[in-house]
Design a protein around this motif. Structure first.
Motif, short mmCIF file in Angstrom:
data_model
loop_
_atom_site.label_atom_id
_atom_site.label_comp_id
_atom_site.label_asym_id
_atom_site.label_seq_id
_atom_site.Cartn_x
_atom_site.Cartn_y
_atom_site.Cartn_z
N TYR A 1 0.82 -1.23 0.00
CA TYR A 1 0.00 0.00 0.00
C TYR A 1 0.84 1.27 0.00
N LYS A 2 2.17 1.10 0.24
CA LYS A 2 3.06 2.27 0.44
C LYS A 2 2.49 3.19 1.51
N ASP A 3 2.14 2.58 2.64
CA ASP A 3 1.46 3.27 3.72
C ASP A 3 2.45 4.11 4.55
N GLN A 4 2.50 5.38 4.23
CA GLN A 4 3.42 6.28 4.94
C GLN A 4 3.12 6.35 6.43
N SER A 5 1.85 6.18 6.80
CA SER A 5 1.48 6.27 8.21
C SER A 5 1.99 5.10 9.02
N ALA A 6 2.52 4.08 8.37
CA ALA A 6 3.01 2.90 9.08
C ALA A 6 4.50 2.96 9.38
N ILE A 7 5.17 4.01 8.94
CA ILE A 7 6.63 4.07 9.10
C ILE A 7 7.05 3.94 10.56
N ASP A 8 6.37 4.63 11.47
CA ASP A 8 6.75 4.58 12.88
C ASP A 8 6.61 3.17 13.44
N GLU A 9 5.51 2.48 13.09
CA GLU A 9 5.32 1.10 13.57
C GLU A 9 6.38 0.17 12.99
N LEU A 10 6.70 0.37 11.72
CA LEU A 10 7.72 -0.47 11.08
C LEU A 10 9.11 -0.19 11.66
N LYS A 11 9.37 1.06 11.99
CA LYS A 11 10.64 1.42 12.62
C LYS A 11 10.79 0.70 13.97
N LYS A 12 9.70 0.65 14.72
CA LYS A 12 9.73 -0.02 16.01
C LYS A 12 10.02 -1.51 15.84
N VAL A 13 9.42 -2.12 14.83
CA VAL A 13 9.69 -3.53 14.55
C VAL A 13 11.16 -3.72 14.19
N LEU A 14 11.67 -2.87 13.34
CA LEU A 14 13.05 -2.96 12.88
C LEU A 14 14.04 -2.84 14.04
N ILE A 15 13.73 -1.99 14.99
CA ILE A 15 14.66 -1.73 16.10
C ILE A 15 14.48 -2.70 17.25
N GLU A 16 13.22 -3.07 17.54
CA GLU A 16 12.94 -3.78 18.79
C GLU A 16 12.57 -5.25 18.65
N ASP A 17 12.08 -5.68 17.50
CA ASP A 17 11.59 -7.06 17.40
C ASP A 17 12.75 -8.05 17.49
N PRO A 18 12.65 -9.06 18.34
CA PRO A 18 13.75 -10.02 18.49
C PRO A 18 13.88 -11.00 17.31
N ASP B 1 9.34 4.20 1.14
CA ASP B 1 10.13 5.37 0.74
C ASP B 1 9.57 6.67 1.30
N GLY B 2 9.46 6.71 2.64
CA GLY B 2 9.01 7.94 3.30
C GLY B 2 10.15 8.92 3.50
N GLU B 3 9.85 10.07 4.06
CA GLU B 3 10.87 11.12 4.23
C GLU B 3 12.01 10.66 5.13
N SER B 4 11.68 9.85 6.13
CA SER B 4 12.71 9.44 7.10
C SER B 4 13.26 8.04 6.82
N SER B 5 12.84 7.40 5.72
CA SER B 5 13.21 6.01 5.47
C SER B 5 14.71 5.78 5.44
N GLN B 6 15.43 6.63 4.71
CA GLN B 6 16.87 6.43 4.58
C GLN B 6 17.57 6.54 5.93
N GLU B 7 17.19 7.54 6.71
CA GLU B 7 17.80 7.75 8.03
C GLU B 7 17.54 6.56 8.95
N ILE B 8 16.31 6.08 8.93
CA ILE B 8 15.95 4.93 9.78
C ILE B 8 16.79 3.71 9.41
N LEU B 9 16.92 3.45 8.13
CA LEU B 9 17.64 2.26 7.69
C LEU B 9 19.14 2.37 7.96
N LEU B 10 19.71 3.54 7.75
CA LEU B 10 21.14 3.73 8.01
C LEU B 10 21.46 3.58 9.48
N ASN B 11 20.59 4.11 10.36
CA ASN B 11 20.80 3.96 11.80
C ASN B 11 20.70 2.50 12.21
N ALA B 12 19.73 1.80 11.63
CA ALA B 12 19.57 0.38 11.95
C ALA B 12 20.76 -0.44 11.46
#
Length: 377
Positions: free
Chosen positions: A311-328, A344-355
């Protein structure tokens, strides 16, 4: 009691307990089926969910000694969802296939089969029976075809004249010599709509399926999904109905005969984002009664992530970020990384590089790289 009379009484009784179709077949070995199964194994087309012993799958006497006949049953299930909730931009939804709507069909069919068993054993106390649904040794489809329930369609489903392919199947082996019904003539003809419409080309030819390419199977696996299938899954959380939806024999077929099979729209077409943080207990409470929950929450959550990317759901970026960082679980983290890049949201690149700087698992790192490559900036 005369076997013909008993058979007629059994048919009449089946109608009173909610069996929509019943047929009888001999318990002789399924010789042609065994040849096909051997070929399937040689080609690597099996899913691994099947009974591994081909002799048991094709010789009823190995399952029930002195087997004489097999009783096949079919129950029709709904194909249309009443009051279906709409997927909106803020609340994107996934979908469970129709065979997973309502109460787990294994339980429903076992209930009907137990009642048939009791009916027979009351009249013939010495009779031996063995019932099974889906996960048993025999092939439900082969038994149903031999018993005249329907023909085996090119979509690898049993198609009945009355209910199309929207039927659940079960069977009972017995040592009673019931009179066999005649198989139904194949009515697929030259139609190839299901083969043409299959999203992944899993239907190799009429009646032959490469399970490893089938979306219905892929959605039930627990590992990373191959890149070429992620786009094909769309918003499917469990199973796939494409080959049934395009079948001309299913046009206009929608039956609501059984209360247990009526789906809860919020269960079978759930909002995606809340699925990502659902606990095991919450998952069991909400989805535990449907057949689509049998593999646990992991495949459903992974598929929900893929659906949000679809869906390219931009509103899901925060939830997906949490999964990427916290899910075991690496599969969840990696799939979330890919999805963040896909959206491909505004913060996608930053989130992925930090991870990437913190991640240790190589599979997840590979998915992070895929996500970064998907970003267009």
């Amino acid at each position: 009691m005369d076997i013909r009379t008993l058979q007629e009484e059994l048919v009449q009784y089946s109608k009173t307990i909610g069996i929509d179709k019943i047929g009888f077949a001999s318990a002789s070995p399924f010789i042609e089926l065994k040849e096909r199964l051997v070929r399937q194994q040689e080609l690597g087309y099996q899913s691994g969910f099947e009974e591994p012993d081909l002799d048991k799958r094709t010789n009823p006497e190995l399952v029930l000694p002195q087997a004489k006949s097999i009783i096949a049953i079919a129950l029709a299930y709904p194909s249309k969802l009443k009051d279906a909730p709409r997927s909106t931009r803020s609340e994107r939804r996934g979908i469970f296939c129709r065979a997973s709507w309502g109460q787990d069909y294994h339980d429903v069919l076992r209930d009907r089969l137990r009642k048939l068993e009791a009916f027979l054993q009351e009249r013939v106390p010495t009779c031996k029976v063995k019932s099974m649904v889906d996960t048993g040794e025999l092939s439900d489809r082969a038994v149903a075809e031999r018993a005249g329930i329907g023909w085996s369609g090119k979509n690898c489903a049993i198609i009945t004249p009355e209910f199309g392919s929207y039927v659940y199947l079960g069977e009972m082996i017995t040592d009673l010599p019931f009179i066999p019904d005649k198989p139904i003539e194949d009515n697929c003809g030259t139609c190839t709509k299901c083969i043409d419409a299959c999203p992944t080309g899993a239907l190799i030819q009429g009646g032959q399926l490469d399970s490893n390419k089938c979306i219905a199977f892929i959605t039930q696996t627990k590992g990373f999904i191959a890149d070429q299938y992620r786009e094909k899954i769309g918003n499917r959380l469990y199973g796939c109905d494409t080959c049934q939806l395009v079948c001309p024999e299913n046009k206009g077929k929608d039956f609501h005969f059984h209360e247990e099979m009526e789906p809860d729209p919020e269960v079978v077409k759930p909002v995606l984002k809340p699925l990502l943080s659902m606990s095991n207990r919450e998952f069991k409470e909400r989805f535990g009664s449907i057949s689509g929950s049998w593999r646990g929450k992991k495949p459903i959550q992974r598929n929900a992530i893929i659906a949000l990317a679809h869906y390219k759901d931009q509103s899901a970026i925060d939830e997906l970020k949490k999964v990427l960082i916290e899910d075991p679980r690496p599969v969840m983290r990696g799939t979330a990384a890919w999805a963040i890049g896909k959206i491909d949201g505004e913060s996608s690149q930053e989130i992925l590089l930090n991870a990437k700087n913190k991640e240790k698992d190589q599979d997840v790192l590979n998915e992070i790289e895929k996500g970064l490559q998907l970003i267009t900036r």
